[in-house]
Design a protein around this motif. Structure first.
Motif, PDB file in Angstrom:
ATOM      1  N   MET A  83       2.203 -64.172  42.599  1.00 47.52           N
ATOM      2  CA  MET A  83       3.222 -63.166  42.895  1.00 47.52           C
ATOM      3  C   MET A  83       4.463 -63.811  43.502  1.00 47.52           C
ATOM      4  SD  MET A  83       2.294 -60.283  41.818  1.00 47.52           S
ATOM      5  CE  MET A  83       3.594 -59.365  42.610  1.00 47.52           C
ATOM      6  N   ALA A  99       6.238 -64.983  40.416  1.00 45.80           N
ATOM      7  CA  ALA A  99       6.658 -63.952  39.465  1.00 45.80           C
ATOM      8  C   ALA A  99       7.761 -63.057  40.022  1.00 45.80           C
ATOM      9  CB  ALA A  99       5.451 -63.109  39.056  1.00 45.80           C
ATOM     10  N   ALA A 100       7.604 -62.589  41.259  1.00 46.20           N
ATOM     11  CA  ALA A 100       8.540 -61.605  41.802  1.00 46.20           C
ATOM     12  C   ALA A 100       9.979 -62.139  41.915  1.00 46.20           C
ATOM     13  CB  ALA A 100       8.035 -61.107  43.155  1.00 46.20           C
ATOM     14  N   TRP A 107      11.448 -62.650  38.288  1.00 39.88           N
ATOM     15  CA  TRP A 107      11.722 -61.361  37.645  1.00 39.88           C
ATOM     16  C   TRP A 107      12.952 -60.701  38.271  1.00 39.88           C
ATOM     17  CZ3 TRP A 107      11.466 -56.875  40.606  1.00 39.88           C
ATOM     18  CH2 TRP A 107      11.712 -55.690  39.922  1.00 39.88           C
ATOM     19  N   ARG A 157       6.391 -54.975  36.264  1.00 41.29           N
ATOM     20  CA  ARG A 157       6.421 -56.238  35.518  1.00 41.29           C
ATOM     21  C   ARG A 157       5.999 -57.447  36.347  1.00 41.29           C
ATOM     22  NH1 ARG A 157      11.835 -55.933  31.650  1.00 41.29           N
ATOM     23  NH2 ARG A 157      10.963 -54.473  30.118  1.00 41.29           N
ATOM     24  N   PRO A 158       6.545 -57.674  37.546  1.00 39.83           N
ATOM     25  CA  PRO A 158       6.099 -58.848  38.309  1.00 39.83           C
ATOM     26  C   PRO A 158       4.625 -58.775  38.693  1.00 39.83           C
ATOM     27  CG  PRO A 158       7.487 -57.443  39.666  1.00 39.83           C
ATOM     28  CD  PRO A 158       7.611 -56.938  38.265  1.00 39.83           C
ATOM     29  N   LEU A 201       8.654 -64.140  31.019  1.00 41.07           N
ATOM     30  CA  LEU A 201       9.900 -64.250  31.781  1.00 41.07           C
ATOM     31  C   LEU A 201      11.092 -64.446  30.856  1.00 41.07           C
ATOM     32  CD1 LEU A 201       8.985 -66.452  34.887  1.00 41.07           C
ATOM     33  CD2 LEU A 201       9.819 -64.103  34.897  1.00 41.07           C
TER      34      LEU A 201
END
Length: 235
Positions: free
Chosen positions: A103, A106-107, A110, A153-154, A219
């Motif tokens: 996370m 990803a966060a 994104w 999404r994330p 991504l």
């Protein structure tokens, strides 16, 4: 002694220092650095060819403004690939089996794609929240649904990588335990289960490579949505 099968995903600590820091740094030492000679070695040549082919394939659907992300996306791919493969070695730790780490990757990435979209093309970015030709009665509901899907999404990126690696490692652990137990009771069955264990290990190698690519590819799709080919919208 391992108390349960999920102990393998706990962050190991030595003298109060989390070893995840060491696990994150060691893969960087596995990649060769360019030398001072005119001709590169075979390993460096193979690495450069792989990076060039991957970057070209990855940025194929992305418009030209998104090509600035090439270095970041390629570096992320190499990092995830190294960490996923590192966890398959004996007596090692898989950092990407931790949801917090995934996370954390990803966060922010994104969010960066979303910020790029709202900064350069705010009208197009807002248009993604409402499909064209929507009946007026469905407009509030679709805006809420699209907004929720945008913020999911994330979470989907991090959970997908964590779940796939966790499931594969657990299955390998279960098969290995069965092989060890059957070794003294039924040797013939133990040999058969060992064959399944080898096949599962090869499959997990493929999963580790594919999941690293899927993470970066998604991504890239998010980036492609937020970098249209037209000129930036006037603020």
């Amino acid at each position: 002694m391992m108390l349960n099968y999920f102990d393998q995903f706990m962050t190991p600590v030595y003298l109060g220092v989390p070893l995840v820091i060491l696990a994150l740094g060691l893969p960087l030492l596995l990649f060769p650095a360019p030398g001072q000679r005119w001709l590169a070695g075979p390993l460096l040549t193979l690495q450069n060819w792989f990076i060039n082919q991957f970057t070209r394939q990855l940025l194929l659907p992305v418009n030209k403004p998104g090509h600035k992300w090439a270095l970041l996306l390629t570096s992320l791919m190499l990092l995830l690939l190294s960490l996923n493969m590192l966890g398959l070695l004996p007596y090692t730790f898989t950092p990407t089996a931790q949801l917090s780490l995934n996370m954390g990757l990803a966060a922010p990435l994104w969010l960066a794609t979303v910020i790029v979209g709202f900064k350069s093309h705010p009208t197009t970015a807002l248009a993604h929240l409402l499909p064209e030709g929507t009946p007026p009665l469905l407009v509030p509901m679709l805006v809420i649904i699209e907004t929720i899907s945008l913020f999911i999404r994330p979470l989907a990126l991090g959970v997908r990588l964590t779940a796939n690696l966790t499931a594969g490692h657990l299955l390998i652990q279960l098969i290995a335990t069965g092989t060890y137990v059957l070794m003294s009771l039924m040797p013939a069955i133990s040999v058969l289960v060992s064959t399944v264990l080898l096949a599962m290990t090869l499959l997990e190698v493929a999963v580790a490579m594919i999941q690293a690519y899927v993470f970066v590819a998604l991504l890239t799709l998010y980036l492609e949505e937020n970098t249209p080919s037209g000129p930036p919208t006037a603020q």
